[in-house]
Write a protein that holds these residues in place. Structure first.
Motif, PDB file in Angstrom:
ATOM      1  N   MET A  82       0.798  -1.228   0.000  1.00 28.74           N
ATOM      2  CA  MET A  82       0.000   0.000   0.000  1.00 28.74           C
ATOM      3  C   MET A  82       0.832   1.280   0.000  1.00 28.74           C
ATOM      4  N   GLN A  83       2.143   1.153   0.185  1.00 31.63           N
ATOM      5  CA  GLN A  83       3.023   2.325   0.212  1.00 31.63           C
ATOM      6  C   GLN A  83       3.750   2.545  -1.115  1.00 31.63           C
ATOM      7  N   LEU A  84       3.710   1.564  -2.004  1.00 28.37           N
ATOM      8  CA  LEU A  84       4.558   1.602  -3.187  1.00 28.37           C
ATOM      9  C   LEU A  84       4.198   2.720  -4.151  1.00 28.37           C
ATOM     10  N   ALA A  85       2.929   2.933  -4.423  1.00 27.17           N
ATOM     11  CA  ALA A  85       2.526   3.925  -5.423  1.00 27.17           C
ATOM     12  C   ALA A  85       3.055   5.309  -5.081  1.00 27.17           C
ATOM     13  N   ASP A  86       2.922   5.699  -3.828  1.00 34.61           N
ATOM     14  CA  ASP A  86       3.403   7.015  -3.414  1.00 34.61           C
ATOM     15  C   ASP A  86       4.921   7.105  -3.507  1.00 34.61           C
ATOM     16  N   MET A  87       5.616   6.040  -3.106  1.00 36.92           N
ATOM     17  CA  MET A  87       7.077   6.057  -3.155  1.00 36.92           C
ATOM     18  C   MET A  87       7.585   6.129  -4.586  1.00 36.92           C
ATOM     19  N   LEU A  88       6.926   5.439  -5.504  1.00 39.06           N
ATOM     20  CA  LEU A  88       7.337   5.497  -6.905  1.00 39.06           C
ATOM     21  C   LEU A  88       7.234   6.922  -7.447  1.00 39.06           C
ATOM     22  N   GLN A  99      18.192   1.217 -16.005  1.00 39.84           N
ATOM     23  CA  GLN A  99      18.177   0.539 -14.710  1.00 39.84           C
ATOM     24  C   GLN A  99      17.349  -0.740 -14.740  1.00 39.84           C
ATOM     25  N   TYR A 100      17.853  -1.734 -14.037  1.00 44.14           N
ATOM     26  CA  TYR A 100      17.078  -2.940 -13.768  1.00 44.14           C
ATOM     27  C   TYR A 100      16.407  -2.788 -12.406  1.00 44.14           C
ATOM     28  N   VAL A 101      15.334  -3.519 -12.235  1.00 41.08           N
ATOM     29  CA  VAL A 101      14.576  -3.467 -10.990  1.00 41.08           C
ATOM     30  C   VAL A 101      14.440  -4.875 -10.434  1.00 41.08           C
ATOM     31  N   LEU A 102      14.725  -5.014  -9.137  1.00 39.42           N
ATOM     32  CA  LEU A 102      14.494  -6.274  -8.432  1.00 39.42           C
ATOM     33  C   LEU A 102      13.532  -6.023  -7.293  1.00 39.42           C
ATOM     34  N   THR A 103      12.524  -6.855  -7.162  1.00 39.00           N
ATOM     35  CA  THR A 103      11.619  -6.745  -6.022  1.00 39.00           C
ATOM     36  C   THR A 103      11.261  -8.131  -5.513  1.00 39.00           C
ATOM     37  N   CYS A 104      11.228  -8.250  -4.195  1.00 37.67           N
ATOM     38  CA  CYS A 104      10.809  -9.500  -3.544  1.00 37.67           C
ATOM     39  C   CYS A 104       9.766  -9.181  -2.477  1.00 37.67           C
ATOM     40  N   MET A 105       8.898  -8.244  -2.784  1.00 43.26           N
ATOM     41  CA  MET A 105       7.877  -7.825  -1.842  1.00 43.26           C
ATOM     42  C   MET A 105       6.840  -8.915  -1.621  1.00 43.26           C
ATOM     43  N   ASN A 106       6.216  -8.896  -0.448  1.00 43.31           N
ATOM     44  CA  ASN A 106       5.124  -9.828  -0.155  1.00 43.31           C
ATOM     45  C   ASN A 106       3.875  -9.452  -0.941  1.00 43.31           C
ATOM     46  N   GLY A 107       3.060 -10.475  -1.228  1.00 44.89           N
ATOM     47  CA  GLY A 107       1.778 -10.218  -1.869  1.00 44.89           C
ATOM     48  C   GLY A 107       1.898 -10.019  -3.368  1.00 44.89           C
ATOM     49  N   VAL A 111       4.210  -5.597  -9.045  1.00 47.45           N
ATOM     50  CA  VAL A 111       4.824  -5.665 -10.373  1.00 47.45           C
ATOM     51  C   VAL A 111       4.073  -4.782 -11.359  1.00 47.45           C
ATOM     52  N   ASP A 112       2.743  -4.790 -11.290  1.00 48.31           N
ATOM     53  CA  ASP A 112       1.952  -3.937 -12.182  1.00 48.31           C
ATOM     54  C   ASP A 112       2.295  -2.464 -11.977  1.00 48.31           C
ATOM     55  N   GLN A 113       2.530  -2.071 -10.732  1.00 47.14           N
ATOM     56  CA  GLN A 113       2.894  -0.682 -10.463  1.00 47.14           C
ATOM     57  C   GLN A 113       4.288  -0.361 -10.989  1.00 47.14           C
ATOM     58  N   LEU A 114       5.221  -1.286 -10.843  1.00 46.64           N
ATOM     59  CA  LEU A 114       6.586  -1.055 -11.338  1.00 46.64           C
ATOM     60  C   LEU A 114       6.613  -0.936 -12.857  1.00 46.64           C
ATOM     61  N   LEU A 115       5.737  -1.666 -13.524  1.00 43.41           N
ATOM     62  CA  LEU A 115       5.697  -1.621 -14.987  1.00 43.41           C
ATOM     63  C   LEU A 115       5.206  -0.277 -15.512  1.00 43.41           C
ATOM     64  N   ASN A 116       4.648   0.549 -14.657  1.00 41.28           N
ATOM     65  CA  ASN A 116       4.274   1.906 -15.059  1.00 41.28           C
ATOM     66  C   ASN A 116       5.496   2.808 -15.206  1.00 41.28           C
ATOM     67  N   TYR A 117       6.631   2.370 -14.656  1.00 39.40           N
ATOM     68  CA  TYR A 117       7.842   3.196 -14.651  1.00 39.40           C
ATOM     69  C   TYR A 117       9.037   2.535 -15.340  1.00 39.40           C
ATOM     70  N   PHE A 118       9.014   1.208 -15.463  1.00 33.48           N
ATOM     71  CA  PHE A 118      10.171   0.497 -15.990  1.00 33.48           C
ATOM     72  C   PHE A 118       9.760  -0.449 -17.113  1.00 33.48           C
ATOM     73  N   LYS A 119      10.688  -0.675 -18.046  1.00 35.25           N
ATOM     74  CA  LYS A 119      10.422  -1.566 -19.163  1.00 35.25           C
ATOM     75  C   LYS A 119      10.282  -3.010 -18.672  1.00 35.25           C
ATOM     76  N   PRO A 120       9.399  -3.787 -19.280  1.00 32.70           N
ATOM     77  CA  PRO A 120       9.207  -5.179 -18.853  1.00 32.70           C
ATOM     78  C   PRO A 120      10.504  -5.993 -18.829  1.00 32.70           C
ATOM     79  N   GLU A 121      11.374  -5.766 -19.807  1.00 30.65           N
ATOM     80  CA  GLU A 121      12.611  -6.546 -19.872  1.00 30.65           C
ATOM     81  C   GLU A 121      13.609  -6.170 -18.779  1.00 30.65           C
TER      82      GLU A 121
END
Length: 335
Positions: A82-88, A99-107, A111-121
């Motif tokens: 619930m905090q990710l959208a604001d932090m992004l 930049q590459y992105v790594l995430t191991c968040m719970n739940g 990923v859908d939110q990260l794809l708004n800012y970073f390329k899928p690859e």
């Protein structure tokens, strides 16, 4: 490699500190003021391992708005869902296409939110099977011996490239025991299923993972939840990393051998009166089941129970606060 960890909570600190100790350049970005100010004042974070060996680890920590570097190889995101959208939004000024992105968040949902800012690859996501506790501002406790735990990760495109393998090599060097897969959804759902059992039940009954496993009916409870989750996954067309039996064995092993004394992160949120991520774990399975005309009734029931527990705690806090105000007013009137 150059890493920036966005979210210097328990898991963010564990990943960042161990990657730093493995010889990488690591910065931390966080927005919790008491935590950031404490680390800045003391020159780092105090690290314990299983409540022992407290020592100061120097770290570079910044608020989102003051961080300006754009030469990072990998950004690591460890936030509550619930905090990710604001932090992004607050961090987007230092994002770029390389930049590459790594995430191991719970739940699920991040990923859908990260794809708004970073390329899928450029997106790599996974699950961290390791326990860590943020004891307070500037204080973290790594649970388990060095090398304890493991992680699974996969490229969003399911096509590992050179940078992915470099990232895995550094994670291996930092003792995270990474397992690179080419099954993106199966990898992410594995942790959702695990958390939907252990995190939720331990939170509701305020018990450790070992105390849950010690209950004679634990296997029956776990089986019901695992079966519902796998029924949902099958309808989604997702091939899970483990069979149902292997998932049951994993739950038992982690609860009885790896982390029997650990209180899951959802429990820690509940006891500190923070919103839990149950909607992104059990609630996600319910939502996906409904999408494919299946009712995950037990997961729905547990989701409601967690929200009821949250509501009850908030009501109690409000009553306590009101009583304290009455006492203060009475004392003031008496004077």
């Amino acid at each position: 490699m150059k890493f920036t960890v966005v979210g210097a909570g328990a898991m963010g600190l564990r990943y960042g500190v161990l990657l730093q100790e493995a010889g990488n350049e690591v910065d931390f970005v966080d927005a919790w003021q008491p935590h950031v100010d404490k680390m800045k004042a003391q020159g780092g974070v105090y690290v314990n391992r299983d409540h022992q060996g407290r020592h100061l680890v120097p770290v570079h920590v910044y608020y989102p708005e003051e961080y300006q570097k754009q030469d990072q190889d990998v950004l690591i995101f460890f936030m509550k869902q619930m905090q990710l959208a604001d932090m992004l939004k607050r961090c987007q000024h230092f994002f770029n296409d390389k930049q590459y992105v790594l995430t191991c968040m719970n739940g699920m949902g991040h990923v859908d939110q990260l794809l708004n800012y970073f390329k899928p690859e450029k997106v790599v996501a996974g699950t961290a099977l390791v326990a860590t506790i943020l004891d307070g501002p500037g204080e973290v406790d790594f649970v388990g011996k060095p090398g304890a735990g493991s992680m699974n990760l996969a490229n969003y495109t399911e096509q590992p490239d050179e940078m992915t393998h470099k990232l895995v090599a550094q994670l291996k060097k930092a003792n995270f025991n990474p397992n690179l897969t080419t099954n993106f959804m199966g990898t992410l759902l594995a942790k959702v299923v695990f958390n939907s059992v252990v995190n939720t039940l331990c939170t509701l009954f305020e018990i450790t993972m070992g105390e849950y496993a010690d209950y004679q009916g634990a296997d029956s409870l776990s089986r019901q939840l695992v079966d519902e989750a796998y029924d949902v996954a099958e309808r989604m067309g997702v091939t899970m990393l483990n069979t149902r039996e292997e998932e049951m064995a994993s739950i038992n092993y982690v609860s009885t051998v790896a982390n029997p004394l650990h209180y899951p992160s959802m429990y820690q949120d509940m006891t500190k009166n923070r919103p839990t991520e149950v909607d992104y774990i059990n609630g996600y399975l319910v939502k996906m089941g409904q999408k494919y005309h299946y009712e995950a009734k037990t997961h729905a029931f547990l989701t409601h129970l967690v929200h009821l527990a949250e509501h009850t705690r908030q009501q109690s806090l409000a009553a306590e606060s009101a009583n304290e105000k009455v006492v203060v007013l009475k004392k003031a009137a008496g004077n």
